[in-house]
Design an enzyme around this catalytic site. Structure first.
Site, PDB file in Angstrom:
ATOM      1  N   CYS A 231       2.657  -5.587  16.143  1.00  0.00           N
ATOM      2  CA  CYS A 231       2.123  -4.621  17.107  1.00  0.00           C
ATOM      3  C   CYS A 231       0.620  -4.888  17.212  1.00  0.00           C
ATOM      4  CB  CYS A 231       2.392  -3.196  16.650  1.00  0.00           C
ATOM      5  SG  CYS A 231       4.167  -2.830  16.543  1.00  0.00           S
TER       6      CYS A 231
ATOM      7  N   HIS B 284      -6.632   4.712  14.313  1.00  0.00           N
ATOM      8  CA  HIS B 284      -7.443   4.518  13.113  1.00  0.00           C
ATOM      9  C   HIS B 284      -8.303   3.283  13.337  1.00  0.00           C
ATOM     10  CE1 HIS B 284      -7.833   5.729   8.918  1.00  0.00           C
ATOM     11  NE2 HIS B 284      -6.903   6.620   9.172  1.00  0.00           N
TER      12      HIS B 284
ATOM     13  N   CYS C 282       3.061   8.280   1.813  1.00  0.00           N
ATOM     14  CA  CYS C 282       3.359   7.294   2.851  1.00  0.00           C
ATOM     15  C   CYS C 282       3.656   5.977   2.140  1.00  0.00           C
ATOM     16  CB  CYS C 282       2.134   7.190   3.759  1.00  0.00           C
ATOM     17  SG  CYS C 282       2.279   5.940   5.037  1.00  0.00           S
TER      18      CYS C 282
ATOM     19  N   GLU D 277       0.812  -1.213   0.000  1.00  0.00           N
ATOM     20  CA  GLU D 277       0.000   0.000   0.000  1.00  0.00           C
ATOM     21  C   GLU D 277       0.849   1.268   0.000  1.00  0.00           C
ATOM     22  OE1 GLU D 277      -3.393  -1.830   2.963  1.00  0.00           O
ATOM     23  OE2 GLU D 277      -1.973  -0.347   3.667  1.00  0.00           O
TER      24      GLU D 277
ATOM     25  N   CYS E 106      -2.139  -3.079  15.008  1.00  0.00           N
ATOM     26  CA  CYS E 106      -1.802  -2.765  13.613  1.00  0.00           C
ATOM     27  C   CYS E 106      -2.266  -3.859  12.656  1.00  0.00           C
ATOM     28  CB  CYS E 106      -0.292  -2.575  13.486  1.00  0.00           C
ATOM     29  SG  CYS E 106       0.247  -2.236  11.807  1.00  0.00           S
TER      30      CYS E 106
ATOM     31  N   SER F   4      10.258   5.917   9.787  1.00  0.00           N
ATOM     32  CA  SER F   4       9.557   5.601  11.032  1.00  0.00           C
ATOM     33  C   SER F   4       9.901   4.182  11.466  1.00  0.00           C
ATOM     34  CB  SER F   4       8.044   5.726  10.794  1.00  0.00           C
ATOM     35  OG  SER F   4       7.322   5.384  11.951  1.00  0.00           O
TER      36      SER F   4
ATOM     37  N   CYS G  57       4.507  -7.505   7.662  1.00  0.00           N
ATOM     38  CA  CYS G  57       5.416  -7.040   8.712  1.00  0.00           C
ATOM     39  C   CYS G  57       5.540  -8.131   9.767  1.00  0.00           C
ATOM     40  CB  CYS G  57       4.873  -5.765   9.354  1.00  0.00           C
ATOM     41  SG  CYS G  57       5.987  -5.040  10.577  1.00  0.00           S
TER      42      CYS G  57
ATOM     43  N   GLY H  59       5.299  -2.402   6.903  1.00  0.00           N
ATOM     44  CA  GLY H  59       6.643  -2.908   7.141  1.00  0.00           C
ATOM     45  C   GLY H  59       7.496  -2.045   8.045  1.00  0.00           C
ATOM     46  N   GLU H  60       8.648  -2.596   8.408  1.00  0.00           N
ATOM     47  CA  GLU H  60       9.596  -1.911   9.287  1.00  0.00           C
ATOM     48  C   GLU H  60      10.829  -1.546   8.450  1.00  0.00           C
ATOM     49  OE1 GLU H  60      10.015  -0.561  12.386  1.00  0.00           O
ATOM     50  OE2 GLU H  60      12.012  -0.204  11.591  1.00  0.00           O
TER      51      GLU H  60
ATOM     52  N   CYS I 169      -2.105   1.825   8.326  1.00  0.00           N
ATOM     53  CA  CYS I 169      -1.181   0.748   7.998  1.00  0.00           C
ATOM     54  C   CYS I 169      -1.857  -0.611   7.738  1.00  0.00           C
ATOM     55  CB  CYS I 169      -0.187   0.628   9.147  1.00  0.00           C
ATOM     56  SG  CYS I 169       1.295  -0.263   8.755  1.00  0.00           S
TER      57      CYS I 169
ATOM     58  N   SER J 281       8.181   4.902  16.897  1.00  0.00           N
ATOM     59  CA  SER J 281       6.885   4.500  17.432  1.00  0.00           C
ATOM     60  C   SER J 281       7.093   4.071  18.883  1.00  0.00           C
ATOM     61  CB  SER J 281       6.312   3.342  16.602  1.00  0.00           C
ATOM     62  OG  SER J 281       6.047   3.794  15.287  1.00  0.00           O
ATOM     63  N   ILE J 282       6.700   4.930  19.811  1.00  0.00           N
ATOM     64  CA  ILE J 282       6.896   4.644  21.241  1.00  0.00           C
ATOM     65  C   ILE J 282       5.669   3.914  21.795  1.00  0.00           C
ATOM     66  CG2 ILE J 282       7.183   5.670  23.533  1.00  0.00           C
ATOM     67  CD1 ILE J 282       9.741   5.904  22.009  1.00  0.00           C
ATOM     68  N   HIS J 283       4.518   4.554  21.675  1.00  0.00           N
ATOM     69  CA  HIS J 283       3.204   3.964  21.997  1.00  0.00           C
ATOM     70  C   HIS J 283       2.969   3.565  23.453  1.00  0.00           C
ATOM     71  CE1 HIS J 283       2.632   4.294  17.789  1.00  0.00           C
ATOM     72  NE2 HIS J 283       3.088   3.118  17.423  1.00  0.00           N
TER      73      HIS J 283
HETATM   74  N1  SAH Z   1       7.191  -0.123  11.337  1.00  0.00           N
HETATM   75  C1  SAH Z   1       7.260   1.310  11.369  1.00  0.00           C
HETATM   76  C2  SAH Z   1       6.517   2.008  10.238  1.00  0.00           C
HETATM   77  C3  SAH Z   1       5.138   1.522   9.822  1.00  0.00           C
HETATM   78  S1  SAH Z   1       3.716   1.934  10.780  1.00  0.00           S
HETATM   79  C4  SAH Z   1       6.756   1.826  12.704  1.00  0.00           C
HETATM   80  O1  SAH Z   1       6.132   1.058  13.425  1.00  0.00           O
HETATM   81  O2  SAH Z   1       7.019   2.980  13.035  1.00  0.00           O
HETATM   82  C5  SAH Z   1       3.604   3.673  10.841  1.00  0.00           C
HETATM   83  C6  SAH Z   1       2.863   4.157  12.076  1.00  0.00           C
HETATM   84  O3  SAH Z   1       1.451   3.807  12.025  1.00  0.00           O
HETATM   85  C7  SAH Z   1       3.400   3.532  13.361  1.00  0.00           C
HETATM   86  O4  SAH Z   1       3.584   4.505  14.358  1.00  0.00           O
HETATM   87  C8  SAH Z   1       2.267   2.566  13.730  1.00  0.00           C
HETATM   88  O5  SAH Z   1       2.286   2.233  15.073  1.00  0.00           O
HETATM   89  C9  SAH Z   1       1.043   3.346  13.301  1.00  0.00           C
HETATM   90  N2  SAH Z   1      -0.204   2.581  13.220  1.00  0.00           N
HETATM   91  C10 SAH Z   1      -0.386   1.274  12.896  1.00  0.00           C
HETATM   92  N3  SAH Z   1      -1.691   0.940  12.961  1.00  0.00           N
HETATM   93  C11 SAH Z   1      -2.364   2.040  13.348  1.00  0.00           C
HETATM   94  C12 SAH Z   1      -3.739   2.334  13.595  1.00  0.00           C
HETATM   95  N4  SAH Z   1      -4.675   1.414  13.449  1.00  0.00           N
HETATM   96  N5  SAH Z   1      -4.062   3.592  13.968  1.00  0.00           N
HETATM   97  C13 SAH Z   1      -3.099   4.557  14.096  1.00  0.00           C
HETATM   98  N6  SAH Z   1      -1.793   4.346  13.867  1.00  0.00           N
HETATM   99  C14 SAH Z   1      -1.418   3.097  13.499  1.00  0.00           C
END
Ligand code: SAH
Length: 309
Positions: free
Chosen positions: A71, A241, A60, A47, A74, A146, A67, A114-115, A284, A169-171
């Site tokens: 997470c 999202h 993007c 995508e 995701c 990212s 991936c 992906g990462e 994502c 991505s800390i979260h």
């Molecule tokens: N692997 C990398 C880049 C891809 S994801 C990373 O994790 O940073 C890009 C961003 O989208 C990340 O911060 C991820 O956590 C976030 N993301 C994934 N699913 C999401 C969702 N449903 N709502 C909001 N952000 C999301």
């Protein structure tokens, strides 16, 4: 290249190819965000999302098909890992969107599937192609990688002389909570990720997806602000999202604003990311998942506004 001898051109043509990525679906949100699903030569799908904002066009892009990181919120993580993308498949997303829409993106974020730092071998030269004036000529400060915090990759990115941006991505602001959301935290624990961000010689952004009742409590705001202070990071709060993975509930906009105020009151810069393309499953991995679920017949793709439940 008609200035080259014909025989040489035939030789080049026989020896090299730059394959196109074929468009498998294309959807446009009512807010102008456009999402592309590309089919690769081996049937994998990736995508790409184009997000217009004033005079800017942010693209993007994906760095892997699927991936491996899983997470918990995701959609890409839920589908698992297929393979790394090659240079021409990553840079090709920019090329295809430029050819399809007639505009060259002004900004690139590696926030698709992906990462990127687990595919550094291809991402490293892609950064050159995107940035070089002989390539797309996009300014390094307008290109953001990212990552979940892949430490060797952060070091490698920091060693590039161009000013490419890093987002992490800390979260979650503690190992105990982060482990439950991001299994990679076992391999790359928070303290080491924060230290890597501290020694990275350029400004770092923290991404923090807001999950109701999970990581959005007052204590989390304070812990997060402390971490951000330690490495002078800018905090980006991301509304969840809907349609990702797991049964998470988005934090309300009011609570996100209150969370941001708490962080700001500690002297940390913070912004709330505008959610874009909600009606086209633009987060994502969501389009590929959505498409697999509905098995949209070939030819049924739309490029007009569509509503996705
Ligand atoms: N692997 C990398 C880049 C891809 S994801 C990373 O994790 O940073 C890009 C961003 O989208 C990340 O911060 C991820 O956590 C976030 N993301 C994934 N699913 C999401 C969702 N449903 N709502 C909001 N952000 C999301």
């Amino acid at each position: 290249m008609t200035q080259l001898p014909a025989a040489f051109r035939h030789e080049l043509e026989a020896a090299f190819e730059i394959p196109r990525l074929s468009v498998s679906a294309r959807q446009k949100s009512t807010d102008g965000t456009e999402k592309f699903l590309f089919r690769l030569h081996d049937g994998e799908h990736i995508e790409t999302v184009a997000i217009p904002e004033g005079s800017r066009l942010t693209l993007c892009i994906s760095s892997q098909a699927g991936c491996a990181l899983q997470c918990s919120f995701c959609a890409t993580g839920a589908m698992g890992f297929s393979r790394n993308l090659a240079l021409y498949e990553i840079a090709g997303q920019v090329r295809e969107v430029a050819l399809l829409t007639g505009s060259i993106p002004t900004n690139i974020v590696f926030m698709g599937m992906g990462e990127p730092l687990m595919n550094w071998k291809a991402v490293d030269p892609t950064l050159t192609v995107l940035n070089d004036p002989k390539g797309f000529g996009i300014g390094a400060r307008h290109i953001t990688v990212s990552t979940v915090g892949v430490l060797p990759g952060i070091v490698a990115l920091g060693e590039r002389k161009e000013q490419f941006r890093l987002a992490i991505s800390i979260h979650a602001p503690s190992d105990a909570l982060r482990r439950t959301l991001m299994p990679i935290n076992t391999k790359y624990p928070l303290a080491q990720v924060i230290e890597a961000a501290r020694v990275f010689d350029r400004r770092v952004t923290f991404e923090y997806v807001m999950l109701h009742g999970v990581n959005d409590l007052e204590e989390h705001a304070h812990q997060l602000a402390d971490l951000a202070k330690r490495c002078k990071a800018f905090v980006n709060l991301i509304p969840l999202h809907p349609g990702g993975a797991g049964n998470f509930v988005p934090t309300t906009p009011q609570s996100i604003a209150a969370f941001a105020r708490k962080i700001r009151s500690r002297g940390v810069e913070v912004a709330i990311r505008k959610s874009r393309g909600k009606d086209i499953a633009a987060a994502c991995g969501q389009l590929r998942v959505e498409r697999q679920r509905r098995r949209m017949p070939v030819g049924a793709e739309k490029d007009s506004d569509i509503q996705v439940a």
